[in-house]
Design a protein around this motif. Structure first.
Motif, PDB file in Angstrom:
ATOM      1  N   SER A   1       0.752  -1.300  -0.026  1.00  0.00           N
ATOM      2  CA  SER A   1      -0.223  -0.051   0.052  1.00  0.00           C
ATOM      3  C   SER A   1       0.827   1.344  -0.047  1.00  0.00           C
ATOM      4  N   VAL A   2       2.205   1.015  -0.059  1.00  0.00           N
ATOM      5  CA  VAL A   2       3.014   2.239  -0.049  1.00  0.00           C
ATOM      6  C   VAL A   2       3.818   2.481  -1.462  1.00  0.00           C
ATOM      7  N   PRO A   3       3.695   3.490  -1.853  1.00  0.00           N
ATOM      8  CA  PRO A   3       4.524   3.787  -3.316  1.00  0.00           C
ATOM      9  C   PRO A   3       6.190   3.551  -3.094  1.00  0.00           C
ATOM     10  N   PRO A   4       6.765   2.597  -3.628  1.00  0.00           N
ATOM     11  CA  PRO A   4       7.921   2.122  -3.431  1.00  0.00           C
ATOM     12  C   PRO A   4       9.217   2.982  -3.939  1.00  0.00           C
ATOM     13  N   ALA A   5       8.912   3.718  -4.860  1.00  0.00           N
ATOM     14  CA  ALA A   5      10.064   4.561  -5.384  1.00  0.00           C
ATOM     15  C   ALA A   5      10.971   5.308  -4.568  1.00  0.00           C
ATOM     16  N   LEU A   6      10.382   6.124  -3.696  1.00  0.00           N
ATOM     17  CA  LEU A   6      11.251   6.938  -3.022  1.00  0.00           C
ATOM     18  C   LEU A   6      11.959   6.002  -1.912  1.00  0.00           C
ATOM     19  N   ALA A   7      11.455   4.873  -1.400  1.00  0.00           N
ATOM     20  CA  ALA A   7      11.909   4.140  -0.634  1.00  0.00           C
ATOM     21  C   ALA A   7      13.204   3.275  -0.956  1.00  0.00           C
ATOM     22  N   GLU A   8      13.023   2.951  -2.319  1.00  0.00           N
ATOM     23  CA  GLU A   8      13.871   2.014  -3.055  1.00  0.00           C
ATOM     24  C   GLU A   8      15.035   2.911  -3.333  1.00  0.00           C
ATOM     25  N   VAL A   9      15.005   4.237  -3.671  1.00  0.00           N
ATOM     26  CA  VAL A   9      16.001   5.050  -4.049  1.00  0.00           C
ATOM     27  C   VAL A   9      16.872   5.340  -2.798  1.00  0.00           C
ATOM     28  N   SER A  10      16.219   5.690  -1.754  1.00  0.00           N
ATOM     29  CA  SER A  10      16.815   6.000  -0.679  1.00  0.00           C
ATOM     30  C   SER A  10      17.379   4.673  -0.133  1.00  0.00           C
ATOM     31  N   LEU A  11      16.979   3.450  -0.156  1.00  0.00           N
ATOM     32  CA  LEU A  11      17.474   2.251   0.184  1.00  0.00           C
ATOM     33  C   LEU A  11      18.616   2.002  -0.701  1.00  0.00           C
ATOM     34  N   GLY A  12      18.556   2.541  -2.047  1.00  0.00           N
ATOM     35  CA  GLY A  12      19.893   2.340  -2.952  1.00  0.00           C
ATOM     36  C   GLY A  12      21.179   3.114  -2.465  1.00  0.00           C
ATOM     37  N   VAL A  13      20.751   4.526  -1.956  1.00  0.00           N
ATOM     38  CA  VAL A  13      21.703   5.307  -1.605  1.00  0.00           C
ATOM     39  C   VAL A  13      22.315   4.816  -0.314  1.00  0.00           C
ATOM     40  N   LEU A  14      21.508   4.250   0.658  1.00  0.00           N
ATOM     41  CA  LEU A  14      22.147   3.685   1.906  1.00  0.00           C
ATOM     42  C   LEU A  14      22.951   2.463   1.282  1.00  0.00           C
ATOM     43  N   THR A  15      22.495   1.806   0.586  1.00  0.00           N
ATOM     44  CA  THR A  15      23.192   0.383   0.312  1.00  0.00           C
ATOM     45  C   THR A  15      24.509   0.553  -0.290  1.00  0.00           C
ATOM     46  N   ILE A  16      24.732   1.657  -1.241  1.00  0.00           N
ATOM     47  CA  ILE A  16      25.961   2.271  -1.849  1.00  0.00           C
ATOM     48  C   ILE A  16      26.812   2.562  -0.820  1.00  0.00           C
ATOM     49  N   GLY A  17      26.066   3.269   0.270  1.00  0.00           N
ATOM     50  CA  GLY A  17      27.050   3.892   1.498  1.00  0.00           C
ATOM     51  C   GLY A  17      27.666   2.809   2.348  1.00  0.00           C
ATOM     52  N   LEU A  18      26.875   1.612   2.182  1.00  0.00           N
ATOM     53  CA  LEU A  18      27.507   0.497   3.031  1.00  0.00           C
ATOM     54  C   LEU A  18      28.787  -0.046   2.445  1.00  0.00           C
ATOM     55  N   GLY A  19      28.784  -0.271   0.998  1.00  0.00           N
ATOM     56  CA  GLY A  19      29.934  -0.640   0.519  1.00  0.00           C
ATOM     57  C   GLY A  19      31.151   0.464   0.393  1.00  0.00           C
ATOM     58  N   VAL A  20      30.744   1.685   0.355  1.00  0.00           N
ATOM     59  CA  VAL A  20      31.730   2.592   0.525  1.00  0.00           C
ATOM     60  C   VAL A  20      32.475   2.606   1.876  1.00  0.00           C
ATOM     61  N   TYR A  21      31.593   2.526   2.779  1.00  0.00           N
ATOM     62  CA  TYR A  21      31.890   2.271   4.332  1.00  0.00           C
ATOM     63  C   TYR A  21      32.872   1.231   4.684  1.00  0.00           C
ATOM     64  N   SER A  22      32.498   0.132   3.880  1.00  0.00           N
ATOM     65  CA  SER A  22      33.421  -1.015   4.067  1.00  0.00           C
ATOM     66  C   SER A  22      34.699  -0.974   3.298  1.00  0.00           C
ATOM     67  N   TYR A  23      34.677  -0.291   2.251  1.00  0.00           N
ATOM     68  CA  TYR A  23      35.938  -0.031   1.470  1.00  0.00           C
ATOM     69  C   TYR A  23      36.832   0.429   2.294  1.00  0.00           C
ATOM     70  N   PHE A  24      36.341   1.718   2.902  1.00  0.00           N
ATOM     71  CA  PHE A  24      37.425   2.650   3.653  1.00  0.00           C
ATOM     72  C   PHE A  24      37.671   2.215   4.952  1.00  0.00           C
ATOM     73  N   LYS A  25      36.680   1.303   5.475  1.00  0.00           N
ATOM     74  CA  LYS A  25      36.947   0.607   6.965  1.00  0.00           C
ATOM     75  C   LYS A  25      37.707  -0.755   6.788  1.00  0.00           C
ATOM     76  N   LYS A  26      39.117  -0.721   6.658  1.00  0.00           N
ATOM     77  CA  LYS A  26      39.852  -1.758   6.336  1.00  0.00           C
ATOM     78  C   LYS A  26      39.413  -3.068   7.101  1.00  0.00           C
ATOM     79  N   GLN A  27      39.481  -2.688   8.309  1.00  0.00           N
ATOM     80  CA  GLN A  27      39.308  -4.123   9.458  1.00  0.00           C
ATOM     81  C   GLN A  27      38.144  -4.548   9.553  1.00  0.00           C
ATOM     82  N   LEU A  28      36.812  -3.808   8.855  1.00  0.00           N
ATOM     83  CA  LEU A  28      35.441  -4.223   9.073  1.00  0.00           C
ATOM     84  C   LEU A  28      35.162  -5.787   8.962  1.00  0.00           C
TER      85      LEU A  28
END
Length: 257
Positions: free
Chosen positions: A99-126
């Motif tokens: 019942s919720v339009p998914p576009a905004l939620a999925e784009v926001s999730l996409g940005v956060l997901t990319i952030g996870l990868g970038v965070y892991s890349y720079f956090k060498k010991q993660l």
């Protein structure tokens, strides 16, 4: 896919599912990176694609469980915590997403997901060392609250949410990538996704004719990915995680551009 010869339909779905789920089982999530957008591209409406994909990912959890369960990387007590905290969230998420339009939620999730990868890349010991933390009552309660929130996300949006669970287990509870991936694949892949699949199937139509190939690909991919995750070291799993997170995030954003 109605225009494809019937003999090609199931092999194509099998290859798609196998590729998506090998990567997912290695990285600790992200099966929807290829599978969910592909199902939509091949002609399914979003609600049907969500339900069909979610049911198929249960086999990913089963395949990974068959491999991880013999390695001793999970404990019953913590597994029960993940179920008790996450499953109510999954039900809440699955009962609200349609019942919720998914576009905004999925784009926001996409940005956060990319952030996870970038965070892991720079956090060498993660996730490179197993360093248990937050194992007192307050730590477990706050950790469970985080798992509940991720359960809501898992029930409502299928693409990449397991990746967030993997990172939460590493950053809050101190697991390394191998252990965190094992918990995510077993508890999220099998039980959280199974609950979400049931909730969605009760509300919307499922493309049952596509499920045999998708289920087989998920089962084989889950087992193969878990085998690779166990065989190779945390640094390699970390690199796969970073590639999958960035790719999943980009896929979520691009489909709405």
């Amino acid at each position: 896919m109605d225009h494809l010869p019937p003999l090609l339909e199931q092999p194509l779905l099998l290859l798609l599912s196998l590729a998506a789920n090998v990567l997912s089982a290695m990285a600790g999530g992200g099966a929807g990176l290829l599978q969910l957008p592909a199902l939509i591209f091949l002609g399914l409406p979003l609600s049907m694609a969500l339900a069909t994909h979610k049911i198929a990912t249960v086999a990913l959890g089963l395949g990974a469980t068959l491999k991880h369960a013999r390695e001793g990387h999970t404990a019953w007590g913590f597994s029960l915590l993940m179920l008790a905290a996450g499953l109510p969230g999954v039900v809440v998420g699955a009962n609200t997403i349609l019942s919720v339009p998914p576009a905004l939620a999925e784009v926001s999730l996409g940005v956060l997901t990319i952030g996870l990868g970038v965070y892991s890349y720079f956090k060498k010991q993660l996730g490179q060392q197993y360093q248990p933390c937050h194992r007192d009552l307050q730590g477990y309660l706050l950790g469970a609250l985080g798992l509940f929130a991720l359960g809501v996300l898992n029930g409502s949006l299928t693409s990449g949410t397991g990746l967030f669970v993997t990172v939460w287990l590493i950053t809050w509870f101190g697991y390394d990538f191998k252990r965190a991936t094992a918990y995510t694949m077993i508890l999220v892949g099998l039980f959280w996704n199974g609950t979400g699949a049931l909730a969605l199937a009760l509300q919307t139509e499922v493309k049952w004719s596509w499920l045999p190939a998708l289920l087989l690909g998920s089962l084989l991919g889950g087992y193969a990915g878990a085998y690779l995750a166990i065989k190779y070291s945390n640094p390699l799993i970390k690199r796969v995680f970073e590639v999958v997170t960035v790719a999943a995030g980009v896929a979520l954003i691009v489909q709405h551009i």
